[in-house]
Design a protein around this motif. Sequence first.
Motif, mmCIF file in Angstrom:
data_model
loop_
_atom_site.group_PDB
_atom_site.id
_atom_site.type_symbol
_atom_site.label_atom_id
_atom_site.label_comp_id
_atom_site.label_asym_id
_atom_site.label_seq_id
_atom_site.Cartn_x
_atom_site.Cartn_y
_atom_site.Cartn_z
ATOM 1 N N ALA A 153 36.263 29.019 25.823
ATOM 2 C CA ALA A 153 37.150 29.648 24.845
ATOM 3 C C ALA A 153 38.360 28.788 24.508
ATOM 4 N N ALA A 154 38.774 27.926 25.419
ATOM 5 C CA ALA A 154 40.035 27.195 25.280
ATOM 6 C C ALA A 154 40.165 26.366 24.004
ATOM 7 N N PRO A 155 39.121 25.741 23.489
ATOM 8 C CA PRO A 155 39.306 24.938 22.273
ATOM 9 C C PRO A 155 39.719 25.735 21.047
ATOM 10 N N ARG A 156 39.468 27.038 21.039
ATOM 11 C CA ARG A 156 39.762 27.797 19.824
ATOM 12 C C ARG A 156 40.784 28.906 20.028
ATOM 13 N N ALA A 157 41.100 29.293 21.259
ATOM 14 C CA ALA A 157 42.000 30.416 21.510
ATOM 15 C C ALA A 157 43.054 30.045 22.538
ATOM 16 N N THR A 158 44.221 30.668 22.413
ATOM 17 C CA THR A 158 45.249 30.552 23.448
ATOM 18 C C THR A 158 44.729 31.244 24.704
ATOM 19 N N ILE A 159 44.909 30.608 25.860
ATOM 20 C CA ILE A 159 44.438 31.175 27.117
ATOM 21 C C ILE A 159 45.636 31.650 27.931
ATOM 22 N N SER A 160 45.583 32.908 28.356
ATOM 23 C CA SER A 160 46.649 33.521 29.149
ATOM 24 C C SER A 160 46.069 34.000 30.479
ATOM 25 N N ILE A 161 46.760 33.676 31.575
ATOM 26 C CA ILE A 161 46.276 34.035 32.916
ATOM 27 C C ILE A 161 47.398 34.679 33.721
ATOM 28 N N ASP A 162 47.081 35.769 34.394
ATOM 29 C CA ASP A 162 47.976 36.447 35.333
ATOM 30 C C ASP A 162 47.265 36.508 36.680
ATOM 31 N N PRO A 163 47.643 35.675 37.669
ATOM 32 C CA PRO A 163 46.924 35.657 38.950
ATOM 33 C C PRO A 163 46.917 37.011 39.678
ATOM 34 N N ASN A 164 48.032 37.739 39.643
ATOM 35 C CA ASN A 164 48.111 39.085 40.230
ATOM 36 C C ASN A 164 47.477 39.117 41.615
ATOM 37 N N VAL A 165 48.063 38.388 42.544
ATOM 38 C CA VAL A 165 47.488 38.169 43.874
ATOM 39 C C VAL A 165 47.374 39.486 44.639
ATOM 40 N N ARG A 166 46.194 39.735 45.205
ATOM 41 C CA ARG A 166 45.925 40.940 45.993
ATOM 42 C C ARG A 166 45.542 40.517 47.407
ATOM 43 N N PRO A 167 46.530 40.252 48.283
ATOM 44 C CA PRO A 167 46.226 39.655 49.592
ATOM 45 C C PRO A 167 45.434 40.562 50.526
ATOM 46 N N LEU A 168 45.453 41.886 50.317
ATOM 47 C CA LEU A 168 44.683 42.767 51.189
ATOM 48 C C LEU A 168 43.195 42.700 50.905
ATOM 49 N N LEU A 169 42.834 42.181 49.743
ATOM 50 C CA LEU A 169 41.422 42.092 49.372
ATOM 51 C C LEU A 169 40.916 40.660 49.379
ATOM 52 N N VAL A 170 41.744 39.729 48.902
ATOM 53 C CA VAL A 170 41.362 38.317 48.844
ATOM 54 C C VAL A 170 42.505 37.493 49.419
ATOM 55 N N HIS A 171 42.213 36.609 50.353
ATOM 56 C CA HIS A 171 43.260 35.807 50.989
ATOM 57 C C HIS A 171 43.949 34.928 49.943
ATOM 58 N N PRO A 172 45.289 34.824 49.995
ATOM 59 C CA PRO A 172 46.008 34.000 49.015
ATOM 60 C C PRO A 172 45.517 32.571 48.926
ATOM 61 N N GLU A 173 44.937 32.053 49.991
ATOM 62 C CA GLU A 173 44.440 30.684 49.955
ATOM 63 C C GLU A 173 43.349 30.510 48.898
ATOM 64 N N VAL A 174 42.596 31.572 48.619
ATOM 65 C CA VAL A 174 41.565 31.501 47.589
ATOM 66 C C VAL A 174 42.215 31.289 46.228
ATOM 67 N N TYR A 175 43.323 31.988 45.977
ATOM 68 C CA TYR A 175 44.063 31.804 44.726
ATOM 69 C C TYR A 175 44.664 30.398 44.672
ATOM 70 N N ARG A 176 45.268 29.965 45.780
ATOM 71 C CA ARG A 176 45.905 28.645 45.804
ATOM 72 C C ARG A 176 44.901 27.546 45.488
ATOM 73 N N ALA A 177 43.696 27.692 46.003
ATOM 74 C CA ALA A 177 42.679 26.661 45.814
ATOM 75 C C ALA A 177 42.265 26.519 44.354
#
Length: 320
Positions: A153-177
């Motif tokens: 999608a990136a070549p034609r649209a603006t890309i917006s991301i909100d990580p919204n970290v949920r450490p009780l479900l997914v370890h923050p290291e997964v987001y960091r990686a």
Amino acid sequence: MSPRQITVLGECVADAFAEPASAANELALRVLPGGGPANTAVALARLGTPARFLARLSGDVFGRLFRAHLEASGVDLSSAVQAAEPSTLAVAELDADGQAAFSFHAQNTADWQWTAGELARVDLAEAACVHTGSLALVQQPGAAVVEDFLAAAAPRATISIDPNVRPLLVHPEVYRARLAHWCALADVLRLSEDDLELLLPGTPPEQACDIWHAAGARLVVITRGAGGALASLDGERTQVPAVSTTVVDTVGAGDSFTAGLLHHLGVRGLLGGRLTELRIGDVAEACRFATQVAGLTCSVAGPNPPWRSQLAQLTTADGA
């Protein structure tokens, strides 16, 4: 200017809030439709931006609740997938300040089962912006498919991301990686100061912005609750104060902020590419609008963003 369509991809979550029960050995739950991306899609539609939501909606009782809520808010579900898996459930406990701590029931639920074929059918010709984040970017097996969709999608649209970290479900290291890769895809990165502490512990916000700029994100916005927001456009900063409001709870406030930010930029024709026409004054103006949207969300229970008419009433009351 009428804003162009924004496509939001991600999860719907049944947010269950504990309430007083009729007996000492009972627990009563009030269930509201939530999930970060779903909240953002609802907020965009209520503000007047054509919002299409790419979701995998279960046919269970929660999935039917999600669909009714999204459609009532004006969200386009024409590209949503009818999923066989169950819905995701989150049980929320609120502290004295209205901050929610969630426990998730998300094993093998509908939201994470995206296939390349499902997203290959999505036409992005009308989309000025694609927004995603939260668990959709880290929960396998769908996360890798979502990343590939953003890259396409990136070549034609603006890309917006909100990580919204949920450490009780997914370890923050997964987001960091994955964060550097997300920044390489993203034009807009919006996250909370809690996310910042989980992703880059002890790092000053300004330094974090520079790290993420170097990785590729042009606009970084860090929301600070009652402290307002810090925005950085290619290293040029602006600080915006929060609006004064009576806080019922803060559920969905960050999602509403993101929607307000993207809606404001879209109305001014600034979405649809790499933000080459965006200036720091535009960012400050959009963030001020976004704090109003977030403030109204905090003034009611649960993830219930305001309608455009409520913003108009607020503006009139302030004498603007």
